[in-house]
Design a protein around this motif. Sequence first.
Motif, short mmCIF file in Angstrom:
data_model
loop_
_atom_site.label_atom_id
_atom_site.label_comp_id
_atom_site.label_asym_id
_atom_site.label_seq_id
_atom_site.Cartn_x
_atom_site.Cartn_y
_atom_site.Cartn_z
N CYS A 14 0.83 -1.20 0.00
CA CYS A 14 0.00 0.00 0.00
C CYS A 14 0.87 1.25 0.00
N PHE A 15 1.89 1.28 0.87
CA PHE A 15 2.77 2.43 0.95
C PHE A 15 3.52 2.63 -0.36
N SER A 16 3.93 1.56 -0.99
CA SER A 16 4.68 1.71 -2.24
C SER A 16 3.80 2.21 -3.36
N LEU A 17 2.49 1.96 -3.28
CA LEU A 17 1.58 2.43 -4.31
C LEU A 17 1.08 3.84 -4.06
N THR A 18 1.32 4.38 -2.87
CA THR A 18 0.83 5.72 -2.54
C THR A 18 1.98 6.70 -2.42
N GLY A 19 2.09 7.32 -1.26
CA GLY A 19 3.03 8.42 -1.04
C GLY A 19 4.48 8.14 -1.32
N PHE A 20 4.97 6.97 -1.02
CA PHE A 20 6.39 6.70 -1.17
C PHE A 20 6.81 6.61 -2.63
N SER A 21 5.88 6.27 -3.51
CA SER A 21 6.25 6.13 -4.91
C SER A 21 6.00 7.40 -5.71
N GLN A 22 5.37 8.41 -5.11
CA GLN A 22 5.08 9.64 -5.82
C GLN A 22 6.34 10.47 -5.98
N LYS A 23 6.47 11.06 -7.16
CA LYS A 23 7.61 11.92 -7.42
C LYS A 23 7.18 13.36 -7.25
N LYS A 24 8.11 14.20 -6.84
CA LYS A 24 7.83 15.63 -6.76
C LYS A 24 7.72 16.18 -8.17
N VAL A 25 6.78 17.08 -8.36
CA VAL A 25 6.64 17.74 -9.64
C VAL A 25 7.43 19.03 -9.56
N VAL A 26 8.59 19.02 -10.18
CA VAL A 26 9.49 20.16 -10.15
C VAL A 26 9.19 21.03 -11.36
N PRO A 27 8.90 22.33 -11.17
CA PRO A 27 8.63 23.20 -12.31
C PRO A 27 9.80 23.20 -13.30
N LYS A 28 9.46 23.35 -14.57
CA LYS A 28 10.49 23.40 -15.60
C LYS A 28 11.48 24.52 -15.30
N ASN A 29 12.72 24.29 -15.59
CA ASN A 29 13.81 25.25 -15.44
C ASN A 29 14.14 25.61 -14.00
N SER A 30 13.52 24.95 -13.01
CA SER A 30 13.83 25.31 -11.63
C SER A 30 15.12 24.63 -11.14
N ASN A 107 17.46 24.91 -7.34
CA ASN A 107 18.31 23.74 -7.59
C ASN A 107 17.53 22.44 -7.43
N GLY A 108 16.26 22.46 -7.86
CA GLY A 108 15.43 21.26 -7.81
C GLY A 108 14.87 20.93 -6.44
N LYS A 109 15.12 21.79 -5.44
CA LYS A 109 14.63 21.55 -4.08
C LYS A 109 13.51 22.52 -3.76
N GLU A 110 12.54 22.03 -3.02
CA GLU A 110 11.36 22.81 -2.67
C GLU A 110 11.44 23.34 -1.24
N LYS A 111 11.06 24.62 -1.09
CA LYS A 111 10.95 25.24 0.22
C LYS A 111 9.57 25.91 0.27
N ARG A 112 8.80 25.61 1.29
CA ARG A 112 7.43 26.14 1.41
C ARG A 112 7.32 27.16 2.53
N TYR A 113 6.42 28.11 2.32
CA TYR A 113 6.13 29.08 3.37
C TYR A 113 4.62 29.29 3.40
N ASP A 114 4.01 29.03 4.53
CA ASP A 114 2.57 29.16 4.70
C ASP A 114 2.23 30.60 5.09
N MET A 115 1.51 31.29 4.20
CA MET A 115 1.10 32.68 4.45
C MET A 115 -0.39 32.79 4.74
N THR A 116 -1.03 31.68 5.06
CA THR A 116 -2.48 31.66 5.25
C THR A 116 -2.92 32.59 6.38
N ARG A 117 -2.33 32.44 7.54
CA ARG A 117 -2.74 33.26 8.68
C ARG A 117 -2.52 34.75 8.38
#
Length: 143
Positions: A14-30, A107-117
């Motif tokens: 189950c784990f291999s078919l869900t989250g662990f097998s998903q790849k990050k979608v990296v925007p083009k040219n990032s 450089n292909g790495k994602e950094k998130r910042y939550d601005m909701t509040r």
Amino acid sequence: MKKICLLTIMTLMCFSLTGFSQKKVVPKNSVNKTVVEVLYFHGKQRCPTCIAIGDNSIDVVNKDFAKQVKAGQVKFKEIDISTPQGEEIADKYSVSWSSLYLTQWKNGKEKRYDMTRFGFENARSNTQAFRTGLKNKIIQFLK
């Protein structure tokens, strides 16, 4: 014992078919440059504050970062979480209601910042503070 082994194998499958097998979608040219995405999540029905967050965010992106938008460095994405595609993206960000995120791809790495509040505190009642805060965070993420 056989039941435990079978259960363990099924769980691992189950784990291999869900989250662990998903790849990050990296925007083009990032990979070679920094890309900043402003992600505005909302449902089918939106309150005045949610609408203000979306409207002010798109204005900041298009007016203050027009050059970077044209170059593909800054992107605005409006995501309706009531659609299957929007729900999939919302799950990635653990979003269950209206939210505002900045994502930096460097450089292909994602950094998130939550601005909701920050958005809910300022987008409608203190529009200038919201716009300035969003602009400054985008500038910070572009560096």
